[in-house]
Structure formats: C-alpha cells, structure tokens
Design an enzyme around this catalytic site. Structure first.
Site, PDB file in Angstrom:
ATOM      1  N   SER A   1       0.844  -1.195   0.000  1.00  0.00           N
ATOM      2  CA  SER A   1       0.000   0.000   0.000  1.00  0.00           C
ATOM      3  C   SER A   1       0.878   1.243   0.000  1.00  0.00           C
ATOM      4  O   SER A   1       1.591   1.514   0.973  1.00  0.00           O
ATOM      5  CB  SER A   1      -0.906   0.016   1.227  1.00  0.00           C
ATOM      6  OG  SER A   1      -1.467   1.308   1.354  1.00  0.00           O
TER       7      SER A   1
ATOM      8  N   HIS B   1      -1.162  -1.458  -4.186  1.00  0.00           N
ATOM      9  CA  HIS B   1      -2.451  -1.093  -3.576  1.00  0.00           C
ATOM     10  C   HIS B   1      -2.542   0.426  -3.437  1.00  0.00           C
ATOM     11  O   HIS B   1      -1.669   1.055  -2.841  1.00  0.00           O
ATOM     12  CB  HIS B   1      -2.546  -1.774  -2.214  1.00  0.00           C
ATOM     13  CG  HIS B   1      -3.865  -1.647  -1.535  1.00  0.00           C
ATOM     14  ND1 HIS B   1      -4.958  -2.424  -1.863  1.00  0.00           N
ATOM     15  CD2 HIS B   1      -4.287  -0.842  -0.522  1.00  0.00           C
ATOM     16  CE1 HIS B   1      -5.980  -2.110  -1.084  1.00  0.00           C
ATOM     17  NE2 HIS B   1      -5.602  -1.136  -0.261  1.00  0.00           N
TER      18      HIS B   1
ATOM     19  N   ASP C   1      -4.814   3.425  -2.048  1.00  0.00           N
ATOM     20  CA  ASP C   1      -5.886   3.738  -1.097  1.00  0.00           C
ATOM     21  C   ASP C   1      -6.446   5.123  -1.367  1.00  0.00           C
ATOM     22  O   ASP C   1      -5.761   6.129  -1.165  1.00  0.00           O
ATOM     23  CB  ASP C   1      -5.329   3.715   0.336  1.00  0.00           C
ATOM     24  CG  ASP C   1      -5.146   2.302   0.855  1.00  0.00           C
ATOM     25  OD1 ASP C   1      -6.095   1.508   0.749  1.00  0.00           O
ATOM     26  OD2 ASP C   1      -4.050   2.000   1.363  1.00  0.00           O
TER      27      ASP C   1
ATOM     28  N   MET D   1      -9.093   7.911  -0.272  1.00  0.00           N
ATOM     29  CA  MET D   1      -9.929   8.332   0.871  1.00  0.00           C
ATOM     30  C   MET D   1     -10.444   9.738   0.612  1.00  0.00           C
ATOM     31  O   MET D   1      -9.694  10.599   0.155  1.00  0.00           O
ATOM     32  CB  MET D   1      -9.089   8.346   2.146  1.00  0.00           C
ATOM     33  CG  MET D   1      -8.415   7.022   2.447  1.00  0.00           C
ATOM     34  SD  MET D   1      -7.465   7.163   3.964  1.00  0.00           S
ATOM     35  CE  MET D   1      -6.718   5.528   4.018  1.00  0.00           C
TER      36      MET D   1
ATOM     37  N   HIS E   1      -8.428   0.805  -3.992  1.00  0.00           N
ATOM     38  CA  HIS E   1      -9.358   0.620  -2.872  1.00  0.00           C
ATOM     39  C   HIS E   1     -10.062   1.948  -2.600  1.00  0.00           C
ATOM     40  O   HIS E   1      -9.464   2.866  -2.043  1.00  0.00           O
ATOM     41  CB  HIS E   1      -8.530   0.146  -1.663  1.00  0.00           C
ATOM     42  CG  HIS E   1      -9.316  -0.066  -0.417  1.00  0.00           C
ATOM     43  ND1 HIS E   1      -8.712  -0.250   0.815  1.00  0.00           N
ATOM     44  CD2 HIS E   1     -10.654  -0.145  -0.180  1.00  0.00           C
ATOM     45  CE1 HIS E   1      -9.637  -0.427   1.738  1.00  0.00           C
ATOM     46  NE2 HIS E   1     -10.814  -0.359   1.170  1.00  0.00           N
TER      47      HIS E   1
ATOM     48  N   MET F   1     -12.230   4.193  -0.668  1.00  0.00           N
ATOM     49  CA  MET F   1     -12.875   4.443   0.635  1.00  0.00           C
ATOM     50  C   MET F   1     -13.558   5.796   0.511  1.00  0.00           C
ATOM     51  O   MET F   1     -13.157   6.789   1.125  1.00  0.00           O
ATOM     52  CB  MET F   1     -11.825   4.426   1.755  1.00  0.00           C
ATOM     53  CG  MET F   1     -11.334   3.014   2.047  1.00  0.00           C
ATOM     54  SD  MET F   1      -9.822   3.003   3.010  1.00  0.00           S
ATOM     55  CE  MET F   1      -8.621   3.167   1.685  1.00  0.00           C
TER      56      MET F   1
ATOM     57  N   MET G   1     -11.522  -6.033   5.526  1.00  0.00           N
ATOM     58  CA  MET G   1     -10.727  -5.067   6.301  1.00  0.00           C
ATOM     59  C   MET G   1     -10.423  -5.654   7.675  1.00  0.00           C
ATOM     60  O   MET G   1     -11.330  -6.048   8.406  1.00  0.00           O
ATOM     61  CB  MET G   1     -11.495  -3.749   6.470  1.00  0.00           C
ATOM     62  CG  MET G   1     -11.631  -2.907   5.210  1.00  0.00           C
ATOM     63  SD  MET G   1     -10.088  -2.536   4.363  1.00  0.00           S
ATOM     64  CE  MET G   1      -9.176  -1.650   5.626  1.00  0.00           C
TER      65      MET G   1
ATOM     66  N   ASP H   1      -6.649  -6.586   4.351  1.00  0.00           N
ATOM     67  CA  ASP H   1      -6.035  -5.251   4.372  1.00  0.00           C
ATOM     68  C   ASP H   1      -6.111  -4.668   5.778  1.00  0.00           C
ATOM     69  O   ASP H   1      -7.197  -4.496   6.332  1.00  0.00           O
ATOM     70  CB  ASP H   1      -6.805  -4.356   3.386  1.00  0.00           C
ATOM     71  CG  ASP H   1      -6.223  -2.960   3.255  1.00  0.00           C
ATOM     72  OD1 ASP H   1      -5.162  -2.686   3.837  1.00  0.00           O
ATOM     73  OD2 ASP H   1      -6.856  -2.152   2.547  1.00  0.00           O
TER      74      ASP H   1
END
Ligand code: DX5
Ligand code: ZN
Length: 226
Positions: free
Chosen positions: A14, A37, A39, A41, A70, A72, A144, A182
């Site tokens: 990540s 990965h 992320d 957000m 991913h 979020m 998660m 994760d």
C-alpha cells in the site's frame, strides 16, 4: 485479465505508507511485488484524505504492476470510470457506501463493463453473510482487518472468521474470486491470514517502513506460501 491469471500469494504494497516526496522510487523499490495497492480516501466515508485519480495515473505511468484501487469514498458509482481511465486494474468499493445489495451488484457489473476487475470491501463491523451467495458477481472480496482510514493500525484477528466463511463459499461454488485482506498485515500476521484462506495481502507500513522493501515483499510472500 481474469482472476485465474494470478497465483496466490499475491503481495500488494500500500503506497499510503510510502514517502510521497519520493513516490516514484518507492514504487520502483517494490517492483518484485505482484500488485500495487492504491488507497483512495475522501474525508467523508473515512475520516482521512489521501490522493485521487491524478496520483493514481502517475503511479500507473511508472509501473506495469496491477493497480489494486481501494475506494474508501462515498458515491463510488460516480468515480469508477475516472479510476478505470487512471489505470486501475481492479476497483474495490465499500458495500457500506452503496444504497443496497442490488446497487452493489449493479456497480460490480459497471466496473466489469469497463474492463476492470470488480471488488467489494467490508468494514470490521459489517457481516459477510449477505454477500456469500453473491460472490460470482465479484472478482475480489476485500476483508478489512482494521477500521479503514489510516495505515499502521493493529490487526484484528477475529476478522479471519470472515475469511474462512468466504473461503468455504468460494470453494463450494467453485469460483475464482480472490480473497484479499487489508490492515495490520506484517510478518507476524500474514501466515495466519494465509491459513484462513486469503490469496492477496495488502501491507503498507510493514513494507515501506523497512530499509529493504523488496526483501520484505519476498519475506511476506514466503511466509504466506503454505
Ligand atoms: C487502511 C488502508 C490500508 C492501509 C494499510 O484504511 O485501506 O490499505 O494502507 O496499512 P497498514 O498495512 O500499515 O495497516
Ligand atoms: Zn486499502
């Protein structure tokens, strides 16, 4: 690409834990990893902000590795085309961020129609049971093992019950849906996650806080090989 073109264990560093000033070098330092990965957000779905499609496209431009994105974020359905264009190979959205189960299945189809692998993720307090008979709609299920929002948190071993239920359902239905985990994955926690049935392992701080990041990728892969 189909999920069968991947061999477990898949290690997915990540970049949330990378040094952003040297992002290019950091990505290159894990060139032996299977995936990267990413992320995303939005400061609403989770109480933190990371980066968006522009940085995703930059990462895509410097590596041929699979980008495991991913999301979020709230309203993921408004963003999947943007992330597909930015180079995502797999787009994972949170089931808590969509209206209902049918909306999740529709969004998975929309992602697949973009030529991208479709994944769903569940937060620690979300049960897996409602999804066990819908796995054929997804290429990946992301469990998660921390509350999403921040790197460097402590692994929640009780989340492995969800992994075991997913593994049993996927095997029983003879699917190729990848199980990814994760949050808090490290040399201390990866083996038990593999034994529970995970195929893919996200690790942020465990890799990027090490001096020799490539060696840690190899170490984690070896520990996850049963
Ligand atoms: C957390 C993110 C994770 C995070 C993992 O919300 O989804 O991918 O980067 O970080 P570590 O491996 O440090 O727990
Ligand atoms: Zn993540």
């Amino acid at each position: 690409m189909t999920s069968s073109s991947f061999n477990a264990p898949i290690i997915s560093p990540s970049i949330l834990a990378a040094d952003f000033v040297r992002l290019g070098e950091e990505v290159q330092s894990v060139s032996n990893a299977d995936w990267i990965h990413v992320d995303i957000m939005d400061g609403h779905f989770v109480p933190n902000l990371s980066f968006g499609p522009d940085i995703t496209a930059v990462v895509d431009g410097i590596t041929d590795q699979v980008l495991d994105v991913h999301l979020m974020i709230e309203e993921p359905e408004k963003w999947v085309e943007t992330y597909a264009k930015a180079g995502a190979d797999c787009i994972i959205f949170h089931v808590e961020a969509v209206e209902d189960e049918q909306a999740a299945l529709d969004l998975a189809q929309k992602i697949r129609d973009l030529g991208v692998r479709a994944g769903f993720s569940i937060k620690p307090n979300t049960p897996i049971e409602p999804w066990l008979d819908k796995l054929s709609h997804f290429d990946l299920a992301l469990v998660m093992s921390v509350e999403p929002g921040f790197g460097g948190q402590k692994f929640m071993p009780e989340m492995l019950d969800k992994v075991r239920k997913l593994r049993a359902a996927i095997d029983e239905q003879q699917l190729e849906t990848i199980i990814e985990i994760d949050g808090g994955i490290s040399a201390e926690t990866i083996r038990e996650s593999a034994e529970a049935g995970c195929d893919a392992f996200v690790a942020g701080s465990a890799i990027f806080k090490k001096d020799d990041k490539a060696a840690e990728v190899d170490n984690l892969r070896q520990l996850a090989t049963l």
